[in-house]
Scaffold this active site. Structure first.
Site, PDB file in Angstrom:
ATOM      1  N   MET A   1       0.811  -1.227   0.000  1.00 52.91           N
ATOM      2  CA  MET A   1       0.000   0.000   0.000  1.00 52.91           C
ATOM      3  C   MET A   1       0.842   1.274   0.000  1.00 52.91           C
ATOM      4  O   MET A   1       0.533   2.242   0.686  1.00 52.91           O
ATOM      5  CB  MET A   1      -0.939  -0.013   1.212  1.00 52.91           C
ATOM      6  CG  MET A   1      -1.901  -1.183   1.237  1.00 52.91           C
ATOM      7  SD  MET A   1      -3.011  -1.211  -0.164  1.00 52.91           S
ATOM      8  CE  MET A   1      -4.028   0.205   0.194  1.00 52.91           C
TER       9      MET A   1
ATOM     10  N   ILE B   1       2.825   4.232  -2.522  1.00 54.44           N
ATOM     11  CA  ILE B   1       2.994   4.775  -3.870  1.00 54.44           C
ATOM     12  C   ILE B   1       4.481   4.714  -4.191  1.00 54.44           C
ATOM     13  O   ILE B   1       5.318   5.169  -3.413  1.00 54.44           O
ATOM     14  CB  ILE B   1       2.454   6.219  -3.949  1.00 54.44           C
ATOM     15  CG1 ILE B   1       0.947   6.211  -3.714  1.00 54.44           C
ATOM     16  CG2 ILE B   1       2.804   6.838  -5.296  1.00 54.44           C
ATOM     17  CD1 ILE B   1       0.321   7.585  -3.627  1.00 54.44           C
TER      18      ILE B   1
ATOM     19  N   HIS C   1      -5.980  -4.143  -8.149  1.00 52.57           N
ATOM     20  CA  HIS C   1      -6.678  -3.014  -7.532  1.00 52.57           C
ATOM     21  C   HIS C   1      -8.146  -3.394  -7.352  1.00 52.57           C
ATOM     22  O   HIS C   1      -8.751  -3.947  -8.277  1.00 52.57           O
ATOM     23  CB  HIS C   1      -6.554  -1.775  -8.413  1.00 52.57           C
ATOM     24  CG  HIS C   1      -7.179  -0.562  -7.813  1.00 52.57           C
ATOM     25  ND1 HIS C   1      -6.615   0.114  -6.753  1.00 52.57           N
ATOM     26  CD2 HIS C   1      -8.330   0.082  -8.105  1.00 52.57           C
ATOM     27  CE1 HIS C   1      -7.403   1.135  -6.427  1.00 52.57           C
ATOM     28  NE2 HIS C   1      -8.450   1.132  -7.233  1.00 52.57           N
TER      29      HIS C   1
ATOM     30  N   LEU D   1      -0.758   6.337 -10.918  1.00 50.79           N
ATOM     31  CA  LEU D   1      -1.367   5.462  -9.923  1.00 50.79           C
ATOM     32  C   LEU D   1      -2.638   4.794 -10.449  1.00 50.79           C
ATOM     33  O   LEU D   1      -3.561   5.476 -10.891  1.00 50.79           O
ATOM     34  CB  LEU D   1      -1.688   6.264  -8.656  1.00 50.79           C
ATOM     35  CG  LEU D   1      -2.335   5.483  -7.515  1.00 50.79           C
ATOM     36  CD1 LEU D   1      -1.363   4.464  -6.947  1.00 50.79           C
ATOM     37  CD2 LEU D   1      -2.811   6.438  -6.423  1.00 50.79           C
TER      38      LEU D   1
END
Length: 196
Positions: free
Chosen positions: A76, A78, A95, A130
């Site tokens: 979790m 970035i 996702h 993302l």
């Protein structure tokens, strides 16, 4: 991660899961991996002052195993663009939404708030944007009247455990063909097809 390990073993994939690496020492997957003879490592993200420093340490750890594929499972954080670019075309993520809808966090809450009738999960190649990489596979579930986030999440998770191992196996088989921003699934017997 557990579903992928189990599928690889049960289906006898021609691949080896070389390591499970986490940024959290309390990640339950570490114990599972160790119990299955898979090397584990923990690289605590809080030990690094910047995201770049953490990503450099993570990259060094991953590269020591020389993997053909990096699979994000419950990770979790970035990742920086240089990290992602280093593994371009060989890093997958799952996702819990039908991308491009509901990127980021709280996807089940977002789906319920939007009133969608279908929700699901997406396996995709990771890019610096993302939750917007080329889509490998998707599975959908109905959003039922009176659904809670928890009930919806449980149905989506069941599908994640089906499509993520399948997508990883397709990569192992060499069936995933990246064509720009799209993924094409080559036939399973592509190497043996003969035209006369």
């Amino acid at each position: 991660m557990e579903a992928i390990v189990r599928a690889a073993q049960a289906e006898k994939w021609p691949a080896r899961i070389s390591a499970v690496i986490s940024n959290r020492a309390d990640a339950s997957g570490l114990e599972f991996a160790a119990a299955h003879g898979i090397p584990t490592e923990v690289i605590p993200s809080r030990d690094y002052a910047t995201r770049d420093q953490f990503d450099a340490a993570l990259r060094a750890s991953i590269d020591a195993y020389a993997p053909d594929l990096v699979v994000l499972a419950g990770f979790m954080r970035i990742l920086t663009a240089p990290f992602v670019d280093h593994y371009r075309g060989r890093m997958l993520n799952i996702h819990p939404s039908l991308l491009p809808s509901f990127p980021g966090l709280a996807t089940h809450r977002q789906a319920l708030a939007a009133g969608v009738k279908l929700h699901g999960a997406t396996v995709h190649f990771v890019t610096p944007d993302l939750d917007h990489g080329p889509i490998v596979a998707q599975a959908c579930v109905p959003v039922l009247e009176g659904d809670s986030e928890e009930a919806l999440a449980e149905r989506v998770l069941e599908q994640e455990h089906v499509i993520y191992p399948r997508a990883v196996n397709w990569f192992v088989q060499g069936r995933l063909v990246l064509e720009g921003a799209r993924v094409r699934l080559a036939p399973a017997d592509a190497a043996s097809v003969i035209a006369i």
